[in-house]
Design a protein around this motif. Structure first.
Motif, PDB file in Angstrom:
ATOM      1  N   LYS A 171       0.815  -1.222   0.000  1.00 44.85           N
ATOM      2  CA  LYS A 171       0.000   0.000   0.000  1.00 44.85           C
ATOM      3  C   LYS A 171       0.848   1.272   0.000  1.00 44.85           C
ATOM      4  O   LYS A 171       0.608   2.209  -0.771  1.00 44.85           O
ATOM      5  N   ASP A 172       1.872   1.326   0.865  1.00 43.06           N
ATOM      6  CA  ASP A 172       2.644   2.573   1.010  1.00 43.06           C
ATOM      7  C   ASP A 172       3.585   2.822  -0.165  1.00 43.06           C
ATOM      8  O   ASP A 172       3.950   3.968  -0.426  1.00 43.06           O
ATOM      9  N   LEU A 173       3.977   1.780  -0.884  1.00 40.68           N
ATOM     10  CA  LEU A 173       4.908   1.946  -2.006  1.00 40.68           C
ATOM     11  C   LEU A 173       4.224   1.911  -3.365  1.00 40.68           C
ATOM     12  O   LEU A 173       4.674   2.542  -4.324  1.00 40.68           O
ATOM     13  N   ASP A 174       3.122   1.183  -3.454  1.00 40.96           N
ATOM     14  CA  ASP A 174       2.405   1.002  -4.715  1.00 40.96           C
ATOM     15  C   ASP A 174       1.266   2.007  -4.844  1.00 40.96           C
ATOM     16  O   ASP A 174       1.130   2.704  -5.853  1.00 40.96           O
ATOM     17  N   GLY A 175       0.432   2.083  -3.808  1.00 41.25           N
ATOM     18  CA  GLY A 175      -0.667   3.042  -3.800  1.00 41.25           C
ATOM     19  C   GLY A 175      -1.991   2.451  -4.210  1.00 41.25           C
ATOM     20  O   GLY A 175      -3.045   2.909  -3.783  1.00 41.25           O
ATOM     21  N   GLY A 176      -1.957   1.424  -5.061  1.00 38.77           N
ATOM     22  CA  GLY A 176      -3.196   0.791  -5.503  1.00 38.77           C
ATOM     23  C   GLY A 176      -3.256   0.635  -7.006  1.00 38.77           C
ATOM     24  O   GLY A 176      -2.474   1.226  -7.752  1.00 38.77           O
ATOM     25  N   THR A 177      -4.213  -0.160  -7.452  1.00 35.82           N
ATOM     26  CA  THR A 177      -4.351  -0.521  -8.867  1.00 35.82           C
ATOM     27  C   THR A 177      -4.517   0.698  -9.773  1.00 35.82           C
ATOM     28  O   THR A 177      -3.938   0.761 -10.853  1.00 35.82           O
ATOM     29  N   GLU A 209      -6.201 -11.305  -2.508  1.00 33.88           N
ATOM     30  CA  GLU A 209      -6.184 -11.182  -1.040  1.00 33.88           C
ATOM     31  C   GLU A 209      -4.832 -11.546  -0.446  1.00 33.88           C
ATOM     32  O   GLU A 209      -4.386 -10.932   0.533  1.00 33.88           O
ATOM     33  N   ASN A 210      -4.162 -12.516  -1.026  1.00 31.60           N
ATOM     34  CA  ASN A 210      -2.856 -12.944  -0.495  1.00 31.60           C
ATOM     35  C   ASN A 210      -1.681 -12.311  -1.236  1.00 31.60           C
ATOM     36  O   ASN A 210      -0.528 -12.647  -0.980  1.00 31.60           O
ATOM     37  N   LEU A 211      -1.988 -11.397  -2.177  1.00 31.96           N
ATOM     38  CA  LEU A 211      -0.934 -10.808  -3.005  1.00 31.96           C
ATOM     39  C   LEU A 211      -0.753  -9.314  -2.767  1.00 31.96           C
ATOM     40  O   LEU A 211       0.362  -8.791  -2.898  1.00 31.96           O
ATOM     41  N   THR A 212      -1.854  -8.605  -2.461  1.00 36.22           N
ATOM     42  CA  THR A 212      -1.774  -7.144  -2.354  1.00 36.22           C
ATOM     43  C   THR A 212      -2.475  -6.645  -1.098  1.00 36.22           C
ATOM     44  O   THR A 212      -3.272  -7.363  -0.481  1.00 36.22           O
ATOM     45  N   ASP A 213      -2.211  -5.372  -0.775  1.00 37.22           N
ATOM     46  CA  ASP A 213      -2.850  -4.721   0.371  1.00 37.22           C
ATOM     47  C   ASP A 213      -4.125  -3.980  -0.040  1.00 37.22           C
ATOM     48  O   ASP A 213      -4.661  -3.212   0.755  1.00 37.22           O
TER      49      ASP A 213
END
Length: 337
Positions: A171-177, A209-213
């Motif tokens: 979440k903190d480095l990617d930000g989201g899709t 669910e097991n790959l991203t925040d």
């Protein structure tokens, strides 16, 4: 070498190497440094005979002259690193997104104005022939009043992409899709039709669910401030490979659909009293090897930086446009709370 624009590149992954390659290919540019936290031996940058630094601070303190620093590090570092570059008196090219929230984007713009420095936001999809063509169609009024716009972004991102050691999915480095995968297409929509309001959204997490925040899919509907209504439907849960990125426009004088994996083909053009011209091929020459779709347009970004700094042209994607894309995505994601 005197009048060459000197570049340094922060982040030597897939896109950072692309920046370095485009700088090296341009006869008006000189690559003066590469910067990455990883060891040089594992980055695959042996072909560049330039100083290498393990931190931006080390480079900025080195005394090496540079006019521009290109930020191609993980999303979560873009604002902080771009701010330091501007603060040091250099121009900055920042990969999308320029920040992960509007407040940081505004801080960066304020500092750039204060320091009289340019922020070049990388939105290279604007350079594809279908994008340039549809921009002209909208601005010339050939489509008339815009009624509806539908943006569909359906890609595959699975465990081959979201590896445990990667910044992707954090979440903190990617930000989201929407920040990492689809901000280019939101930029095209904003570039064509302006800001949006009355946003409604529904989100889902089907197989990450097991790959991203964060969620992998969403339906978003809105009105355009300039008139008309729109929707954005997106997902990274497609099995095995990318499906499409498409934009369908329903307007007073006709309908247009731009599709393909990277929104790089005009699939439908039905416009009153209009015959579709033959567009130049997308990514002419196809000489970029594995760089497909949007990644093959980075040479235009570097050319624009050179043209702007030499006073020959205006900036293609300015910092305010970069901020608006961050703002739109942030407003969509706020509906999750």
């Amino acid at each position: 070498m005197e009048n060459k624009i000197k570049f340094a590149v922060v982040g030597c992954g897939h896109i950072g190497k692309r920046h370095a390659e485009m700088v090296s290919r341009n006869s008006e540019c000189e690559l003066v440094a590469l910067i990455d936290v990883k060891d040089k031996s594992v980055l695959g940058i042996e072909s560049y005979d330039v100083p290498f630094f393990s931190s931006l601070e080390d480079f900025l303190n080195s005394g090496i002259e540079a006019d521009v620093v290109n930020i191609a590090s993980p999303n979560g570092f873009h604002f902080e690193q771009a701010y330091k570059v501007i603060d040091s008196g250099k121009h900055v090219v920042v990969e999308k997104p320029m920040a992960l929230n509007k407040q940081d984007a505004e801080k960066l713009i304020f500092q750039a104005l204060h320091k009289h420095r340019q922020v070049f936001a990388v939105m290279q999809n604007r350079y594809s022939p279908p994008s340039a063509w549809i921009k002209e169609m909208v601005e010339s009024g050939k489509l008339g009043e815009i009624y509806m716009v539908q943006l569909n972004c359906y890609w595959n991102r699975d465990d081959r992409y979201y590896k445990p050691e990667s910044w992707h999915g954090k979440k903190d480095l990617d930000g989201g899709t929407l920040f990492t995968q689809f901000s280019h297409f939101i930029d095209i929509m904003y570039w064509l039709f302006g800001d949006i309001t009355n946003i409604q959204a529904k989100f889902a997490d089907f197989n990450h669910e097991n790959l991203t925040d964060f969620d992998d899919s969403g339906f978003v509907s809105f009105d355009f401030v300039n008139g008309g209504m729109g929707s954005l439907n997106y997902s990274t849960s497609v099995w095995n490979q990318n499906l499409e990125s498409s934009m369908t426009i329903i307007a007073e004088h006709g309908a247009v659909k731009i599709g393909g994996q990277y929104m790089d083909k005009v699939e439908v053009c039905i416009i009153k009293d209009y015959i579709m011209p033959q567009l130049p091929p997308t990514n002419p020459g196809n000489d970029y090897g594995a760089y497909k779709g949007s990644a093959a347009n980075h040479h235009y970004i570097i050319e624009n930086v050179v043209d702007v700094l030499k006073g020959r042209n205006t900036i293609t994607t300015n910092a305010l446009e970069g901020l608006k894309v961050v703002d739109i995505i942030e407003r969509i994601y706020q509906l999750k709370n």
